[in-house]
Design an enzyme around this catalytic site. Structure first.
Site, PDB file in Angstrom:
ATOM      1  CG  ASN A 226      -1.713   1.222   1.405  1.00 36.72           C
ATOM      2  OD1 ASN A 226      -1.808   2.032   0.487  1.00 36.72           O
ATOM      3  ND2 ASN A 226      -2.311   1.388   2.581  1.00 36.72           N
TER       4      ASN A 226
ATOM      5  CE  LYS B 142       0.113   3.381   4.734  1.00 38.63           C
ATOM      6  NZ  LYS B 142      -0.018   3.524   6.169  1.00 38.63           N
TER       7      LYS B 142
ATOM      8  CG  HIS C 204      -5.770   1.561   5.094  1.00 34.50           C
ATOM      9  ND1 HIS C 204      -5.352   2.555   5.947  1.00 34.50           N
ATOM     10  CD2 HIS C 204      -4.719   0.713   4.946  1.00 34.50           C
ATOM     11  CE1 HIS C 204      -4.090   2.317   6.288  1.00 34.50           C
ATOM     12  NE2 HIS C 204      -3.679   1.206   5.696  1.00 34.50           N
TER      13      HIS C 204
ATOM     14  CD  GLU D  49      -3.061   5.339   6.698  1.00 35.02           C
ATOM     15  OE1 GLU D  49      -3.009   5.409   5.454  1.00 35.02           O
ATOM     16  OE2 GLU D  49      -2.143   4.834   7.373  1.00 35.02           O
TER      17      GLU D  49
ATOM     18  CD  GLU E  48      -3.417  -2.856   7.291  1.00 33.06           C
ATOM     19  OE1 GLU E  48      -2.332  -3.123   6.777  1.00 33.06           O
ATOM     20  OE2 GLU E  48      -4.017  -1.795   7.099  1.00 33.06           O
TER      21      GLU E  48
ATOM     22  N   GLY F 276       2.306   2.142  10.625  1.00 35.98           N
ATOM     23  CA  GLY F 276       3.196   3.288  10.436  1.00 35.98           C
ATOM     24  C   GLY F 276       3.873   3.753  11.709  1.00 35.98           C
TER      25      GLY F 276
ATOM     26  CB  SER G 121       5.293  -1.744  11.869  1.00 34.63           C
ATOM     27  OG  SER G 121       4.784  -0.439  12.082  1.00 34.63           O
TER      28      SER G 121
ATOM     29  N   GLY H  72       2.809  -1.154   4.281  1.00 33.69           N
ATOM     30  CA  GLY H  72       2.858   0.264   3.939  1.00 33.69           C
ATOM     31  C   GLY H  72       4.283   0.700   3.659  1.00 33.69           C
ATOM     32  N   GLY H  73       4.920   1.283   4.674  1.00 39.14           N
ATOM     33  CA  GLY H  73       6.246   1.893   4.500  1.00 39.14           C
ATOM     34  C   GLY H  73       7.268   1.011   3.809  1.00 39.14           C
TER      35      GLY H  73
END
Ligand code: PEP
Length: 251
Positions: free
Chosen positions: A9, A11, A95, A97, A167, A173, A213, A234-235
């Site tokens: 993802n 983002k 998600h 967010e 999640e 994150g 993470s 993500g990251g």
């Protein structure tokens, strides 16, 4: 046997050139990969470029969100048919967010899930508790409520096409990862929910990703849990080497 599924993802990150470079890098690095499904979910404005950059590869492409209406006066939104038209196979829905920054409810997500399925997209439906919810012992109740609301009214056939991503919001994150045992407990609970709402075949076949993470150095242990079938990343999906390190943990 559930086939592992690792999705990135991205983002609201990247520019056009770096999106193409990353997508092409993942496509190249996964050229000989077997037995793992891989997808990338770039910002919608780069979907076209990423679909081109991954063409002919095994890498699927997904949207990060969509609107439930098929077309019309919904400024700024994109539809399920548009995602399909541009070459997506997947769409991330619900998600955290979207839930927490943009106020999406389970009912909103449920409408999107149904419309995504109608056009043939695979929804990756996210569920997860906040830190106060975990600390007050509410995790499994929250997951049950999100499951019931986001996936309400799905037939057996629809349910088989869903991917669930667990999640925990506090792990997204933040660098804090759920322990493999914490994640496994929720994944097992999700399977029990599916067994009670549907049947054991569905409970055993639906893939449940973990997200929060995930990094190359914790991926193998998380993905080694019996009920963790992949990761929503993500990251660490923004660098080919890190993403590949996680994919390696799924093998
Ligand atoms: C995510 O965005 O779904 C996610 C899990 O992010 P991160 O891996 O950065 O925690």
């Amino acid at each position: 046997m559930r086939r592992p599924f690792i999705a990135g993802n991205w983002k609201m990150n990247m520019d056009r050139a770096s999106a193409i470079e990353l997508a092409a890098g993942v496509a190249k690095a996964t050229a000989d990969l077997e037995d793992v499904d891989v997808a990338v979910c770039p910002p919608s404005i780069y979907l076209d470029a990423v679909v081109s950059a991954t063409k002919g590869s095994e890498v699927g492409v997904g949207g990060q969100n969509m609107y439930h209406e098929p077309k019309g006066a919904f400024t700024g939104e994109i539809s399920s048919a548009m995602l399909l038209d541009i070459g997506c196979q997947y769409v991330i829905l619900g998600h955290s967010e979207r839930r927490h920054i943009f106020g999406e409810t389970d009912a909103d997500i449920n409408k999107k899930v149904k419309v995504a399925l109608e056009v043939g997209l695979t929804p990756i439906v996210c569920v997860g508790e906040t830190l106060p919810e975990r600390e007050s012992g509410e995790t499994l109740n929250v997951i049950r409520t999100q499951f019931d609301g986001s996936l309400a009214g799905l037939s057996d056939d629809d349910m088989k096409k869903i991917v669930i991503a667990y999640e925990p919001v506090w792990a997204i994150g933040t660098g804090k990862t759920a322990t493999p045992q914490q994640a496994e407990e929720v994944h097992l609970d999700l399977r029990k929910i599916m067994e009670s709402c549907y049947n054991s075949e569905i409970a055993e076949s639906v893939r449940i990703q973990y997200g929060g993470s995930v990094k190359p150095d914790n991926a193998a242990e998380l993905l080694g849990q019996p009920n963790i079938d992949g990761a929503l990343v993500g990251g660490a999906s923004l660098k080919v080497d890190d993403f590949m390190g996680i994919i390696a943990g799924a093998k």
